[in-house]
Design an enzyme around this catalytic site. Structure first.
Site: not given
Ligand code: ATR
Length: 272
Positions: A16-17, A66, A129, A131-132, A151, A220
């Site tokens: 959605k960016s 990332k 635990a 990346g997010a 976790n 989301y």
């Protein structure tokens, strides 16, 4: 001249960016374009180089790049990117590539500004635990939250705890301990990837959230089982759409020096 930006990912068509940054640009009168670019799984660095050659000013980076973006910007990282060990925003400035991570700031801003839930001294359970989770720890501690990380694989929660032990009020626990105790939290944050599949969510007591508490699901894009769990137990629950828009606003600010209004963009996305 129009300045060009992009989000790089694989997959990326769902992003959605482009829609969000287009709305920011219209609202602030900034002359930019923003597109979604699919990079081959083994071709992220080449894609970034190509964009730089073409005169792009910066890009967002999404799954699964990332960590690679962190490596590319390794000499020019903000503290929050170092804390996250991942980069979601690159800025091309002269010959250098600056790396930042706006995910955690986006989450904290959504929780405090949009939901009016203030984190100072609040007991927050961070589930996951990966990346997010790493991406949001420092900003949560910075906002004064008392963090407990849990976790499925306990050793990874321990590792995350060790990484941030000197940075604020943080501890680690296990789902078993949480189940067998009466401990309660003011906020639950689901930073596991369980919401992206139909896997069962983390196994929690229905009474784990204190009165007037709030549950937060970072995903989301779909109705997740964690959201259902929260609803079934009469918890106030938010999805991660506000975080998505707030992290984008922070990137926009890094690139353009202008802070867009996020509320109308969140509303527009909810209606679309
Ligand atoms: P992301 O970048 O989305 O964080 P990741 O780095 O692969 O993805 O991490 C996923 C996290 O979600 C991990 O902490 C994982 O737990 P494990 O370390 O035990 O694998 C957690 N996770 C995924 N599915 C889960 C589930 N159904 N219940 C609980 N935790 C889950």
């Amino acid at each position: 001249m129009t300045d060009r930006y992009a989000v790089i990912g694989n997959p990326v068509s769902h992003s959605k960016s482009p829609q969000i940054h287009k709305m920011f640009a219209e609202q602030t009168g900034q002359d930019i374009s923003y597109e979604a670019i699919l990079a081959p799984l083994d071709g992220f660095a080449e894609t970034v180089e190509q964009l730089r050659k073409e005169g792009f000013k910066g890009c967002n980076v999404t799954v699964p790049f990332k960590f690679e973006a962190f490596g590319i910007a390794k000499h020019h990282l903000t503290d929050r990117a170092k804390g996250a060990q991942a980069v979601n925003t690159l800025k091309f400035e002269g010959g250098t590539i600056d790396g930042d991570n706006t995910d955690g700031a986006g989450l904290v801003c959504d929780i405090q500004k949009n939901h009016k839930f203030f984190l100072k001294e609040r007991r927050v359970l961070l589930m996951g635990a990966g990346g997010a989770a790493y991406g949001v720890v420092l900003p949560l501690l910075g906002a004064g939250a008392k963090l407990t990380v849990v976790n499925r694989t306990p050793s990874k929660a321990q590792q995350l705890f060790q990484t941030f032990a000197t940075q604020g009020d943080i501890t680690a626990t296990t789902y078993e301990e949480l189940k067998s105790s009466k401990q309660q939290f003011n906020m639950l944050i689901n930073a596991t990837s369980s919401g992206l599949s139909d896997d069962d969510p983390p196994d929690l007591r229905g009474t784990i959230l204190a009165e007037n508490g709030m549950a937060y699901e970072m995903v989301y894009s779909r109705e997740t089982k964690f959201r259902r769990f929260a609803n079934d137990n009469h918890m106030k629950i938010s999805d991660g759409l506000g975080m998505l828009v707030e992290q984008a606003a922070e990137s926009f600010f890094i690139w353009r020096g202008v802070r867009p209004e996020t509320a109308p963009v969140i509303t527009a996305l909810r209606l679309s």
